[in-house]
Design a protein around this motif. Structure first.
Motif, PDB file in Angstrom:
ATOM      1  N   THR A 146       9.193  18.301  20.463  1.00 13.28           N
ATOM      2  CA  THR A 146      10.619  18.612  20.570  1.00 13.28           C
ATOM      3  C   THR A 146      10.863  19.850  21.421  1.00 13.28           C
ATOM      4  OG1 THR A 146      11.055  17.598  18.415  1.00 13.28           O
ATOM      5  CG2 THR A 146      12.691  19.158  19.238  1.00 13.28           C
ATOM      6  N   VAL A 147      11.509  19.650  22.567  1.00 10.69           N
ATOM      7  CA  VAL A 147      11.899  20.757  23.448  1.00 10.69           C
ATOM      8  C   VAL A 147      13.168  21.387  22.886  1.00 10.69           C
ATOM      9  CG1 VAL A 147      12.727  21.373  25.758  1.00 10.69           C
ATOM     10  CG2 VAL A 147      10.898  19.670  25.492  1.00 10.69           C
ATOM     11  N   TRP A 148      13.165  22.708  22.707  1.00  7.56           N
ATOM     12  CA  TRP A 148      14.332  23.402  22.135  1.00  7.56           C
ATOM     13  C   TRP A 148      14.834  24.560  22.981  1.00  7.56           C
ATOM     14  CZ3 TRP A 148      13.408  28.490  21.253  1.00  7.56           C
ATOM     15  CH2 TRP A 148      12.065  28.880  21.093  1.00  7.56           C
ATOM     16  N   GLY A 149      14.133  24.898  24.061  1.00  8.20           N
ATOM     17  CA  GLY A 149      14.585  26.023  24.863  1.00  8.20           C
ATOM     18  C   GLY A 149      13.817  26.157  26.159  1.00  8.20           C
ATOM     19  N   GLU A 150      14.219  27.163  26.941  1.00  7.70           N
ATOM     20  CA  GLU A 150      13.600  27.415  28.235  1.00  7.70           C
ATOM     21  C   GLU A 150      13.673  28.905  28.545  1.00  7.70           C
ATOM     22  OE1 GLU A 150      14.545  26.282  32.890  1.00  7.70           O
ATOM     23  OE2 GLU A 150      15.727  25.389  31.289  1.00  7.70           O
ATOM     24  N   VAL A 151      12.542  29.487  28.946  1.00  7.38           N
ATOM     25  CA  VAL A 151      12.500  30.897  29.318  1.00  7.38           C
ATOM     26  C   VAL A 151      13.286  31.077  30.621  1.00  7.38           C
ATOM     27  CG1 VAL A 151      11.029  32.830  30.011  1.00  7.38           C
ATOM     28  CG2 VAL A 151      10.285  31.283  28.184  1.00  7.38           C
ATOM     29  N   THR A 152      14.277  31.966  30.588  1.00  6.55           N
ATOM     30  CA  THR A 152      15.065  32.238  31.789  1.00  6.55           C
ATOM     31  C   THR A 152      14.737  33.608  32.380  1.00  6.55           C
ATOM     32  OG1 THR A 152      16.880  33.081  30.428  1.00  6.55           O
ATOM     33  CG2 THR A 152      16.996  30.759  31.090  1.00  6.55           C
ATOM     34  N   ASP A 153      14.110  34.468  31.600  1.00  5.87           N
ATOM     35  CA  ASP A 153      13.747  35.795  32.080  1.00  5.87           C
ATOM     36  C   ASP A 153      12.564  36.299  31.265  1.00  5.87           C
ATOM     37  OD1 ASP A 153      14.213  37.989  33.821  1.00  5.87           O
ATOM     38  OD2 ASP A 153      15.109  39.099  32.165  1.00  5.87           O
ATOM     39  N   GLY A 154      11.588  36.920  31.932  1.00  4.40           N
ATOM     40  CA  GLY A 154      10.449  37.502  31.225  1.00  4.40           C
ATOM     41  C   GLY A 154       9.233  36.602  31.140  1.00  4.40           C
ATOM     42  N   MET A 155       9.187  35.539  31.944  1.00  6.08           N
ATOM     43  CA  MET A 155       8.028  34.649  31.897  1.00  6.08           C
ATOM     44  C   MET A 155       6.743  35.382  32.264  1.00  6.08           C
ATOM     45  SD  MET A 155       7.277  31.593  30.968  1.00  6.08           S
ATOM     46  CE  MET A 155       5.681  30.742  31.004  1.00  6.08           C
ATOM     47  N   ASP A 156       6.864  36.443  33.070  1.00  4.34           N
ATOM     48  CA  ASP A 156       5.688  37.252  33.419  1.00  4.34           C
ATOM     49  C   ASP A 156       5.061  37.873  32.174  1.00  4.34           C
ATOM     50  OD1 ASP A 156       8.175  38.722  33.364  1.00  4.34           O
ATOM     51  OD2 ASP A 156       7.122  40.452  34.194  1.00  4.34           O
ATOM     52  N   LEU A 157       5.884  38.162  31.166  1.00  9.26           N
ATOM     53  CA  LEU A 157       5.370  38.726  29.912  1.00  9.26           C
ATOM     54  C   LEU A 157       4.601  37.673  29.108  1.00  9.26           C
ATOM     55  CD1 LEU A 157       8.546  40.757  28.957  1.00  9.26           C
ATOM     56  CD2 LEU A 157       6.403  41.676  29.856  1.00  9.26           C
ATOM     57  N   ILE A 158       5.062  36.429  29.179  1.00  4.19           N
ATOM     58  CA  ILE A 158       4.342  35.334  28.521  1.00  4.19           C
ATOM     59  C   ILE A 158       3.004  35.125  29.248  1.00  4.19           C
ATOM     60  CG2 ILE A 158       4.408  32.872  27.910  1.00  4.19           C
ATOM     61  CD1 ILE A 158       6.440  34.588  26.335  1.00  4.19           C
ATOM     62  N   ASP A 159       3.051  35.144  30.586  1.00  2.83           N
ATOM     63  CA  ASP A 159       1.828  34.997  31.382  1.00  2.83           C
ATOM     64  C   ASP A 159       0.792  36.064  31.021  1.00  2.83           C
ATOM     65  OD1 ASP A 159       2.838  32.842  32.873  1.00  2.83           O
ATOM     66  OD2 ASP A 159       3.611  34.142  34.454  1.00  2.83           O
ATOM     67  N   ALA A 160       1.261  37.240  30.653  1.00  2.00           N
ATOM     68  CA  ALA A 160       0.366  38.369  30.391  1.00  2.00           C
ATOM     69  C   ALA A 160      -0.211  38.393  28.964  1.00  2.00           C
ATOM     70  CB  ALA A 160       1.113  39.680  30.657  1.00  2.00           C
ATOM     71  N   LEU A 161       0.188  37.448  28.112  1.00  2.00           N
ATOM     72  CA  LEU A 161      -0.335  37.434  26.744  1.00  2.00           C
ATOM     73  C   LEU A 161      -1.856  37.284  26.762  1.00  2.00           C
ATOM     74  CD1 LEU A 161       2.295  35.109  25.014  1.00  2.00           C
ATOM     75  CD2 LEU A 161       1.876  37.517  24.452  1.00  2.00           C
ATOM     76  N   PRO A 162      -2.557  37.974  25.836  1.00  2.00           N
ATOM     77  CA  PRO A 162      -4.013  37.831  25.760  1.00  2.00           C
ATOM     78  C   PRO A 162      -4.401  36.380  25.479  1.00  2.00           C
ATOM     79  CG  PRO A 162      -3.272  39.721  24.479  1.00  2.00           C
ATOM     80  CD  PRO A 162      -2.042  38.964  24.889  1.00  2.00           C
ATOM     81  N   LYS A 163      -5.419  35.887  26.208  1.00  2.00           N
ATOM     82  CA  LYS A 163      -5.835  34.493  26.106  1.00  2.00           C
ATOM     83  C   LYS A 163      -6.891  34.304  25.023  1.00  2.00           C
ATOM     84  CE  LYS A 163      -3.343  33.923  29.872  1.00  2.00           C
ATOM     85  NZ  LYS A 163      -2.575  35.155  29.916  1.00  2.00           N
TER      86      LYS A 163
END
Length: 151
Positions: free
Chosen positions: A118-135
């Motif tokens: 179920t898709v409930w949203g979309e990142v519109t700002d700050g995706m670089d912060l998601i990219d930077a999360l520890p893997k």
């Protein structure tokens, strides 16, 4: 309903991530995420599964991937919305009607998930912060949600 929030602000250590909510696709899931966020449920919760090129998953208060909120699981609200970079969708077990509080954010094209989550949203700002999360599964020092609120 008229008071449905339009955005979710997820504060991470590095700053704010803005998510546009999609009640047009998944009204029950948007209501659940927004409600839990405004209760403080997600504050301090880690991203326990972060797979490069795929997605970052969080929303489990135990940090194990096995937990959820005390609220009942939600019925699936699948749509034709594609799972692409920045899309926020619900995690679940093999049971399609088992989404609760866990969610994931796509790093990249993950269209093989379309129509099954179920898709409930979309990142519109700050995706670089998601990219930077520890893997990792789980990461050694997982990134966490400092605060999350819907408005």
């Amino acid at each position: 309903m008229a008071d449905t929030p339009e955005t979710l602000t997820m504060t991470l250590d590095g700053g704010d991530v803005t998510i546009k909510l999609r009640p047009d696709l998944a009204p029950q899931h948007v209501e659940r995420i927004a409600g839990l966020a405004n209760e403080g449920f997600y504050d301090g919760v880690v991203f326990h599964r972060v797979i490069p090129g795929f997605m970052a998953q969080g929303g489990d208060p135990t940090g194990t991937g096995m937990g959820g909120s005390e609220k009942p699981d939600l019925p699936a609200e699948f749509s034709k919305e594609p799972h692409v970079r920045g899309v926020c969708s619900m995690a679940r077990t093999q049971n399609p009607n088992s989404a609760n509080s866990q969610f994931f954010i796509c790093f990249d094209d993950a269209r093989f998930l379309d129509g099954q989550y179920t898709v409930w949203g979309e990142v519109t700002d700050g995706m670089d912060l998601i990219d930077a999360l520890p893997k990792g599964e789980p990461p050694a020092n997982p990134g966490k949600i400092v605060k999350m609120r819907a408005a």
